[in-house]
Design an enzyme around this catalytic site. Structure first.
Site, PDB file in Angstrom:
ATOM      1  N   GLY A  90      90.288  -6.097  59.159  1.00 37.66           N
ATOM      2  CA  GLY A  90      89.621  -6.644  57.981  1.00 37.66           C
ATOM      3  C   GLY A  90      90.266  -7.919  57.482  1.00 37.66           C
ATOM      4  N   ARG A  91      91.447  -8.174  57.989  1.00 41.90           N
ATOM      5  CA  ARG A  91      92.131  -9.402  57.541  1.00 41.90           C
ATOM      6  C   ARG A  91      92.991  -9.958  58.657  1.00 41.90           C
ATOM      7  NH1 ARG A  91      97.315  -7.789  54.107  1.00 41.90           N
ATOM      8  NH2 ARG A  91      97.666  -5.724  54.934  1.00 41.90           N
ATOM      9  N   LYS A 111      97.442 -12.573  60.863  1.00 45.99           N
ATOM     10  CA  LYS A 111      97.185 -11.528  59.867  1.00 45.99           C
ATOM     11  C   LYS A 111      97.146 -12.185  58.492  1.00 45.99           C
ATOM     12  CE  LYS A 111      99.141  -7.058  58.400  1.00 45.99           C
ATOM     13  NZ  LYS A 111     100.188  -6.068  58.697  1.00 45.99           N
ATOM     14  N   ASP A 123      89.579  -9.080  50.644  1.00 42.03           N
ATOM     15  CA  ASP A 123      89.430 -10.544  50.696  1.00 42.03           C
ATOM     16  C   ASP A 123      89.879 -11.136  52.028  1.00 42.03           C
ATOM     17  OD1 ASP A 123      92.134 -10.174  50.539  1.00 42.03           O
ATOM     18  OD2 ASP A 123      92.427 -11.323  48.683  1.00 42.03           O
ATOM     19  N   GLY A 124      90.388 -10.278  52.912  1.00 38.78           N
ATOM     20  CA  GLY A 124      90.817 -10.786  54.215  1.00 38.78           C
ATOM     21  C   GLY A 124      92.144 -11.523  54.187  1.00 38.78           C
ATOM     22  N   ARG A 181      95.016   0.999  69.032  1.00 37.77           N
ATOM     23  CA  ARG A 181      95.586   2.066  68.218  1.00 37.77           C
ATOM     24  C   ARG A 181      94.927   3.396  68.566  1.00 37.77           C
ATOM     25  NH1 ARG A 181      96.210  -1.352  63.342  1.00 37.77           N
ATOM     26  NH2 ARG A 181      95.938  -3.454  64.134  1.00 37.77           N
ATOM     27  N   ASP A 250      95.307   4.685  62.470  1.00 35.97           N
ATOM     28  CA  ASP A 250      95.019   3.273  62.746  1.00 35.97           C
ATOM     29  C   ASP A 250      96.299   2.436  62.768  1.00 35.97           C
ATOM     30  OD1 ASP A 250      94.763   4.040  59.899  1.00 35.97           O
ATOM     31  OD2 ASP A 250      94.601   1.894  59.573  1.00 35.97           O
ATOM     32  N   ASP A 260     102.237  -2.351  62.109  1.00 35.23           N
ATOM     33  CA  ASP A 260     101.746  -2.339  60.728  1.00 35.23           C
ATOM     34  C   ASP A 260     102.818  -1.976  59.717  1.00 35.23           C
ATOM     35  OD1 ASP A 260      99.351  -3.481  60.900  1.00 35.23           O
ATOM     36  OD2 ASP A 260      98.150  -1.721  60.451  1.00 35.23           O
TER      37      ASP A 260
HETATM   38  P1  AMP Z   1      96.524  -1.446  56.446  1.00 35.54           P
HETATM   39  O1  AMP Z   1      96.807  -0.683  55.195  1.00 35.54           O
HETATM   40  O2  AMP Z   1      97.068  -2.856  56.435  1.00 35.54           O
HETATM   41  O3  AMP Z   1      96.881  -0.706  57.684  1.00 35.54           O
HETATM   42  O4  AMP Z   1      94.951  -1.651  56.469  1.00 35.54           O
HETATM   43  C1  AMP Z   1      94.027  -0.605  56.494  1.00 35.54           C
HETATM   44  C2  AMP Z   1      92.642  -1.181  56.653  1.00 35.54           C
HETATM   45  O5  AMP Z   1      92.293  -1.974  55.517  1.00 35.54           O
HETATM   46  C3  AMP Z   1      92.453  -2.085  57.855  1.00 35.54           C
HETATM   47  O6  AMP Z   1      91.141  -1.909  58.329  1.00 35.54           O
HETATM   48  C4  AMP Z   1      92.659  -3.454  57.272  1.00 35.54           C
HETATM   49  O7  AMP Z   1      92.046  -4.466  58.041  1.00 35.54           O
HETATM   50  C5  AMP Z   1      91.987  -3.314  55.917  1.00 35.54           C
HETATM   51  N1  AMP Z   1      92.532  -4.251  54.941  1.00 35.54           N
HETATM   52  C6  AMP Z   1      93.755  -4.209  54.370  1.00 35.54           C
HETATM   53  N2  AMP Z   1      93.912  -5.224  53.509  1.00 35.54           N
HETATM   54  C7  AMP Z   1      92.784  -5.948  53.534  1.00 35.54           C
HETATM   55  C8  AMP Z   1      92.324  -7.127  52.865  1.00 35.54           C
HETATM   56  N3  AMP Z   1      93.086  -7.778  51.981  1.00 35.54           N
HETATM   57  N4  AMP Z   1      91.091  -7.576  53.154  1.00 35.54           N
HETATM   58  C9  AMP Z   1      90.305  -6.926  54.031  1.00 35.54           C
HETATM   59  N5  AMP Z   1      90.666  -5.819  54.688  1.00 35.54           N
HETATM   60  C10 AMP Z   1      91.886  -5.319  54.448  1.00 35.54           C
HETATM   61 MG    MG Z   2      96.723  -0.978  59.567  1.00 37.88          MG
END
Ligand code: AMP
Ligand code: MG
Length: 491
Positions: A90-91, A111, A123-124, A181, A250, A260
């Site tokens: 997502g980002r 990232k 917000d990506g 993953r 994930d 991660d």
């Molecule tokens: P994480 O907690 O970083 O492992 O992320 C879990 C999920 O949330 C993944 O699919 C990420 O891509 C998504 N994600 C985390 N932060 C963001 C963000 N700021 N914008 C979009 N997607 C996010």
């Molecule tokens: Mg993750």
């Protein structure tokens, strides 16, 4: 001069359902704050070409290098036990793959590079603090010899991201042997897309487990291979006091790398039930729970692979259980062997496990610092008068009783005191990324735009097993008022 990335992309050649094509979103005013030059060289990239201005634009996602085929990867995942059928990058955007100096294929991913079709409501973007934390901790793990994704660069975007407050935005360039993953398999399993699971499994075997290519039952062997690597990985985490913090499926890599880095941390005082992550209210991902959770995640992977095992569901399940059954021994063997080394044993004898457990119990009871106890035990092996290990215990007498048994045990081996000390110092680090230091470095960067503490910290952590007397303060545990008890995802 244009920097050349010798991309050889394989994931983006897989079927369209595996990813979404999406470029990074250009940012306002990119500024490179850290380039990992030795890693650039290892990847076959010209480090000078990655310096500003051109390098910064690429590493902050403002321009896309020639040969890149940027994609966001699709995946699902169990987050704190709850299944989410679609997560995905997502980002993050995978720019492409290069073959490094050792012939190993490496993903180069940005990232925090902007929204993708998987962003949901996000917000990506990434905030500077978590980017620096990931840079510091992933590179520290590498220096400790633990399989991990790495950090090639960190850049600020010149834009703000809105979290609880407005924070400087940043992009991390992450390098992994792949970003596949457990959740990648789950994405196709929940859609009952067996063809895709087979394609993915074949890709993973060729890429991460080539030794299994000729196996009679390659998919069984694949599960066995991932089980072995994850068991080994978690044992290594425990041996340095590392707590991942968000071991969702994930965030569980098929290649067996640590991936991660969110609210992760190293423990100071030894406490098996230690949790740092602010979002882990139930202690699901506590220090000592990590082996159990790794097996839980591997069981989710096994479920995905069942259709490849046998038409006969019962047979497939029995086989999967059989393979998963190896986790416990592989983990214990790695963990116990590592602990024996940590206390300087060269051989294995009856009673060793009890001797080690008694030390750990005394450490927990006496709030002994995990890292310093073992490091200073190495000093005591070299010189029985060295009493810094003893000093880690609230009640030093608890250590004396144990140390007497330890000296008796080591006396049964022919190695000299100096040999034992050298062997112990080679496995017991002096320097780990202590949480209070990580926080201080982040504060200086975020509040004062001062990256000097970050630079110095990264430099010290690159040689964790060397004494580095000039930097001795970095080995110190936090004072009570410096203690950081919670870490945040910052997403
Ligand atoms: P994480 O907690 O970083 O492992 O992320 C879990 C999920 O949330 C993944 O699919 C990420 O891509 C998504 N994600 C985390 N932060 C963001 C963000 N700021 N914008 C979009 N997607 C996010
Ligand atoms: Mg993750």
């Amino acid at each position: 001069m244009t920097v050349h990335f010798p991309f050889q992309n394989s994931y983006s050649a897989l079927p369209d359902s595996f990813f979404a094509r999406v470029a990074p979103t250009p940012v306002a005013a990119p500024r490179l704050i850290k380039l990992n030059r030795p890693l650039a060289v290892q990847l076959g990239l010209d480090p000078d070409g990655l310096e500003p201005p051109e390098g910064a634009e690429i590493l902050a996602g403002k321009t896309v290098p020639a040969g890149a085929d940027p994609i966001a990867m699709a995946y699902a995942g169990h987050q704190f036990g709850q299944f989410v059928p679609q997560l995905g990058d997502g980002r993050a955007v995978l720019l492409g793959e290069v073959i490094d100096k050792d012939g190993i294929r490496r993903d180069i991913q940005l990232k925090g590079s902007g929204p993708t079709p998987f962003s949901r409501r996000g917000d990506g973007r990434a905030a500077l603090g978590p980017v620096l934390r990931e840079y510091i901790v992933s590179e520290a793990m590498f220096a400790l010899g633990i399989p991990t994704t790495r950090s090639l660069a960190a850049a600020v975007t010149g834009e703000h991201v809105i979290r609880e407050t407005a924070l400087p935005g940043a992009v991390l360039t992450r390098v992994a042997s792949s970003h596949i993953r457990v959740g990648t398999f789950q994405f196709f399993a929940v859609r009952r897309d067996t063809d895709a699971i087979r394609r993915l499994a074949d890709h993973v075997i060729a890429r991460h487990y080539p030794e299994l290519l000729g196996a009679e039952r390659p998919y069984h062997a694949l599960l066995g291979g991932v089980v072995a690597r994850q068991a080994d990985l978690v044992a290594r985490w425990l041996l340095v006091g590392f707590i991942h913090g968000v071991m969702n499926t994930d965030n569980s890599s098929i290649s067996g790398e640590t991936i991660d880095y969110g609210p992760c941390a190293f423990m100071d005082a030894y406490n098996p039930s230690q949790v740092f992550s602010s979002i882990d209210e139930m202690g699901r991902y506590a220090y000592a729970n990590q082996p159990r959770i790794a097996l839980w995640n591997l069981t989710r992977l096994a479920e995905c692979l069942l259709p490849l095992f046998s038409e006969d569901q019962e047979k497939a399940v029995a086989k999967a259980q059989d393979i998963l059954g190896a986790f416990s021994d592989t983990f214990s063997d790695g963990y116990q062997a590592g602990l024996r080394k940590k206390i300087g044993l060269f051989t294995e004898r009856d009673g060793d496990n009890a001797l080690i457990q008694d030390l750990l119990d005394a450490m927990a009871k006496n709030q002994a610092d995990f890292t310093l106890t073992f490091r200073k035990l190495g000093d005591a092996a070299g010189d029985p008068a060295a009493d810094d290990a003893r000093a880690q215990f609230m009640d030093p007498a608890a250590f004396d009783e144990w140390a007497r048994r330890w000296h008796e045990r080591t006396a049964l081996e022919p190695q000299t005191a100096a040999e034992r000390q050298a062997a112990m110092h080679a496995v017991n680090p002096m320097f780990i990324p202590r949480n209070h230091r990580v926080e201080a470095v982040i504060q200086a960067a975020v509040n004062d735009d001062d990256y000097t503490p970050f630079e110095e910290f990264v430099k010290v952590l690159a040689k964790p097993f060397e004494g580095q007397p000039d930097y001795a303060a970095y080995a110190d545990p936090p004072l009570p008022e410096q203690r950081v008890l919670q870490t945040f995802c910052g997403t």
